[in-house]
Design an enzyme around this catalytic site. Structure first.
Site: not given
Length: 240
Positions: A7, A18, A43, A45, A50, A70, A100, A190-191, A213-214
């Site tokens: 992701n 920036r 994903h 939004r 992002h 997503e 999230t 997720h995580d 991703g994160h």
């Protein structure tokens, strides 16, 4: 065989902080695939904080693996997905202001809505997945929506893993087993990270895809993107 989809939302978050086009999310998608990623996830939004809708359009021609989009199936999202035609669309129940994804679908309450949306995406040749938690009854009802896959929401696993890995993974193992028995393929996300991924893949079967991703992008700040993708792939491989 579990596939790794990267992701790239967080790369767009840095760019948007920036302005301009550094880092370049299109180039990031190209490089992730070149470094071994077996899919790219985005994903978008509504507030485009992002990944932007235009990013999705720009990235699509560069995808040589799998493209997973997503999002909440709003009218604008539906139009974007049908325009871009990714390999997979993952439906999440997020409200527009969600920080999230933090919950799965209530597949009883929203069954008719999901059935309608899923049928339209499948008619366009797009594989569908819906974000769910490990409640076995809701997974049974997920089957009735017509979806091809479910994506297990793994934040509870990640939170409990540091205390008791076996207890953390048990609900997910049972959920995946049931999903497989009733004809659903299984994704997860997720995580998930370098500490908990191998254990999860080893115990949760079937498991067709993990979307990360994160943690992966954060690890890349220390170890470099190419090296980190290979590190995550080794965790998956070692779990087999």
């Amino acid at each position: 065989m579990t596939r790794l989809s990267v992701n790239i939302n967080k790369i767009a978050t840095i760019r948007n902080a920036r302005g301009g086009n550094i880092p370049d999310v299109r180039l990031a998608a190209i490089n992730c695939q070149r470094y071994g990623a077996e899919g790219i996830t985005v994903h978008p939004r509504p507030d485009e904080r992002h990944i932007r809708y235009q990013d999705v359009r720009d990235i699509k021609p560069e995808i040589v693996t799998e493209f997973n989009i997503e999002g909440y199936p709003s009218e604008d999202f539906f139009k974007l997905v049908n325009e871009v035609k990714p390999n997979q669309v993952t439906l999440v129940p997020d409200p527009p202001d969600a920080l999230t994804s933090n919950a799965g679908w209530d597949t009883v309450k929203h069954k008719e809505f999901l059935k309608d949306v899923i049928a339209k995406f499948q008619a366009a040749g797009i594989r569908t997945s819906i974000f769910v938690e490990t409640d076995l009854e809701l997974i049974r009802h997920a089957k009735e929506t017509g979806t091809n896959r479910v994506e297990l929401y793994t934040e509870p696993y990640a939170s409990e893993f540091v205390n008791d890995p076996l207890r953390a993974v048990e609900p997910f193992a049972k959920a995946a087993e049931l999903a497989g028995q009733i004809g659903l393929e299984v994704n997860a996300g997720h995580d998930l990270n370098l500490d908990n991924l191998e254990y999860f893949v080893k115990h949760v079967k079937p498991l067709h895809e993990v979307s990360i991703g994160h943690a992966l992008i954060s690890d890349a700040l220390y170890f470099g993107l190419e090296n980190v993708i290979q590190m995550y792939l080794r965790k998956i491989h070692d779990a087999r």
